[in-house]
Scaffold this motif. Structure first.
Motif, PDB file in Angstrom:
ATOM      1  N   SER A  41       0.842  -1.216   0.000  1.00  0.00           N
ATOM      2  CA  SER A  41       0.000   0.000   0.000  1.00  0.00           C
ATOM      3  C   SER A  41       0.871   1.258   0.000  1.00  0.00           C
ATOM      4  N   GLU A  42       2.005   1.233   0.680  1.00  0.00           N
ATOM      5  CA  GLU A  42       2.932   2.381   0.636  1.00  0.00           C
ATOM      6  C   GLU A  42       3.493   2.550  -0.781  1.00  0.00           C
ATOM      7  N   ALA A  43       3.870   1.407  -1.388  1.00  0.00           N
ATOM      8  CA  ALA A  43       4.496   1.441  -2.709  1.00  0.00           C
ATOM      9  C   ALA A  43       3.540   2.008  -3.763  1.00  0.00           C
ATOM     10  N   LYS A  44       2.245   1.692  -3.595  1.00  0.00           N
ATOM     11  CA  LYS A  44       1.254   2.173  -4.575  1.00  0.00           C
ATOM     12  C   LYS A  44       1.203   3.690  -4.620  1.00  0.00           C
ATOM     13  N   LYS A  45       1.549   4.337  -3.496  1.00  0.00           N
ATOM     14  CA  LYS A  45       1.522   5.804  -3.458  1.00  0.00           C
ATOM     15  C   LYS A  45       2.662   6.394  -4.291  1.00  0.00           C
ATOM     16  N   ILE A  46       3.714   5.600  -4.503  1.00  0.00           N
ATOM     17  CA  ILE A  46       4.921   6.130  -5.165  1.00  0.00           C
ATOM     18  C   ILE A  46       5.081   5.629  -6.596  1.00  0.00           C
ATOM     19  N   LEU A  47       4.705   4.351  -6.810  1.00  0.00           N
ATOM     20  CA  LEU A  47       5.000   3.725  -8.103  1.00  0.00           C
ATOM     21  C   LEU A  47       3.751   3.529  -8.939  1.00  0.00           C
ATOM     22  N   SER A  48       3.835   3.912 -10.207  1.00  0.00           N
ATOM     23  CA  SER A  48       2.691   3.652 -11.084  1.00  0.00           C
ATOM     24  C   SER A  48       3.129   2.701 -12.196  1.00  0.00           C
ATOM     25  N   GLY A  49       2.144   2.132 -12.872  1.00  0.00           N
ATOM     26  CA  GLY A  49       2.455   1.222 -13.986  1.00  0.00           C
ATOM     27  C   GLY A  49       3.112  -0.072 -13.533  1.00  0.00           C
TER      28      GLY A  49
END
Ligand code: UDX
Length: 425
Positions: free
Chosen positions: A350-358
């Protein structure tokens, strides 16, 4: 004792909880209303093993508030634990100064104000001046930097290597030594600027060891040596020591990158060019390119439109923290080269989703690995050490494993038919 802790981040929350465990009455102040509301309900804002349980055990002695007025007047010792993030290489002190002002405005009786936040050495005169504008009550400033590691925050706070006590007056040291009585580790009493520099110097020296190990790992690849063995051999020398010599993808997190950058900047302002640290920073960056080149080579010269699976997103195991995680740079590099990226992590998705797209995220690595053309180990979570590689071999389209943390057994994987490379072995 009556204590107050300002800032409910890693350092503040752990410090408050540990002092409450030792029988003190502790007020934890944070201006973030949601955070305080959650904490009152027993919900902690990040993943840290053991912390939630210890907070629950000590709720009778721990008080959460957004109001300095409730906390400061009755306390003898106040810890400032607010963040001092990096802003374009400068240490951002606005939260810190604001906390100091709010403390001063609410002081009703003499107190010791202990700085745990990482602040530029020698800043105390400036803080004293600011605080004196808002109060006539006497206060002492002390500096006790924090050295806790995320994921091991409680262990490091209860059993640290050392407790550094930076003071101006001996009586203040005596009181702080008494407060830390139940905490183990060596003690060092010194002036406040030295205490503050000990923190920066330590957080710059450990990355120095890591970047050195990483540079040697490149040579190991070239000379056919095994970096794990080389570091084991080096670490046997008591003058070198075995810790922080694990070669791989380099360091990330909320402290090392920030503090290395800050020390370079602070040195520059003091008219000193800290060349060694610049090289350490550079070595940390180029390690990512080195890893990416390896992947492309092992995938036959191109990763365009190939499904690549990244195992581990958090900057290290046992945390959900994504700050300066190596995974971010690896994934961006993979995407720039046209790969279809899938990523797994036990807690940081969930943290990573805030930073990484695609990126396609999977909790289950086996699910992610169906049809993959390379498996990249980026964060060495325990779950990923114990994978069923026989099953993985059946799932993957092409059996390439690139081990960014040097944790897998090459012989075993090669026997199963994988093409395996670590970094420097
Ligand atoms: C660090 C310091 O250890 C702590 O004392 C300080 O107060 C805050 O910064 P932390 O950032 O929580 O703590 O993590 P740490 O365990 O030190 O690891 C930092 C980074 O270095 C991670 O990305 C880790 O993967 C990397 N690392 C660590 C290596 O690449 N090799 C090593 O040998 C050790």
């Amino acid at each position: 004792m009556n204590l107050a802790v300002i800032g409910a981040g890693y350092v503040g929350l752990v410090t408050a909880t540990v002092f409450a465990k030792f029988g003190n009455k502790v007020w934890l102040v944070d201006i973030d209303e949601k955070k305080i509301k959650d904490l009152k309900k027993g919900k902690i804002p990040f993943y840290e093993p053991g912390l939630e349980r210890l907070i629950k055990k000590n709720t009778a002695k721990l008080f959460f508030t957004t109001n300095y007025k409730e906390a400061i007047p009755q306390t003898e010792i106040i810890f400032i634990c607010v963040g001092t993030p990096n802003r374009n290489g400068e240490v951002e002190l606005k939260y810190f100064f604001s906390a100091a002002r709010s403390i001063a405005k609410n002081l009703k009786k003499p107190a010791i104000v202990v700085i745990k936040s990482t602040v530029p050495p020698g800043i105390n005169k400036q803080i004293e001046k600011i605080m004196k504008k808002y109060t006539k009550v006497k206060f002492d400033l002390a500096s006790c930097p924090e050295f806790l590691r995320e994921g091991k925050a409680l262990e490091d706070t209860l059993n640290p290597y050392r407790v550094i006590i930076g003071i101006k007056r001996k009586s203040v040291a005596d009181k702080l030594l008494k407060l830390h009585q139940k905490i183990s580790g060596k003690r060092l009493v010194c002036d406040t600027a030295s205490a503050q520099l000990i923190k920066y110097a330590s957080n710059a020296y450990l990355p120095t060891k890591i970047s050195f190990a990483n540079s040697i790992s490149v040579l190991c690849d070239k000379f056919g040596a095994d970096v794990n063995k080389v570091m084991e051999g080096m670490g046997m020398d008591g003058r070198i020591g075995p810790d922080f010599l694990s070669a791989g993808l380099g360091y990330g997190g909320s402290c090392f990158p920030k503090d290395v950058a800050a020390l370079i900047r602070l040195a520059k302002k003091a008219d000193y060019n800290f060349e060694i640290l610049k090289a350490i920073q550079k070595a940390n960056q180029v390690q990512i390119d080195y890893f990416l080149k390896k992947i492309v080579r092992l995938c036959g010269g191109s990763i365009r439109n190939k499904k690549i699976v990244v195992l581990g997103l958090a900057f290290k195991p046992e945390t959900s923290d994504m700050r300066e995680a190596r995974s971010i740079y690896v994934i961006k590099g993979l995407k720039r080269r046209g790969a279809k990226v899938c990523a797994c992590d036990p807690v940081a998705i969930s943290e990573a989703k805030k930073i990484l797209s695609g990126v396609r995220f999977f909790a289950d690595p086996y699910q992610a690995l169906k049809g993959a053309e390379a498996l990249l180990l980026v964060t060495e979570w325990k779950d990923y050490r114990q994978l069923d590689f026989k099953k993985i071999k059946r799932l993957m389209k092409s059996p390439v494993v690139v081990d960014g943390r040097n944790i897998y057994n090459r012989k075993r994987l090669e026997k199963l038919g994988f093409i395996y490379e670590g970094i420097g072995r």
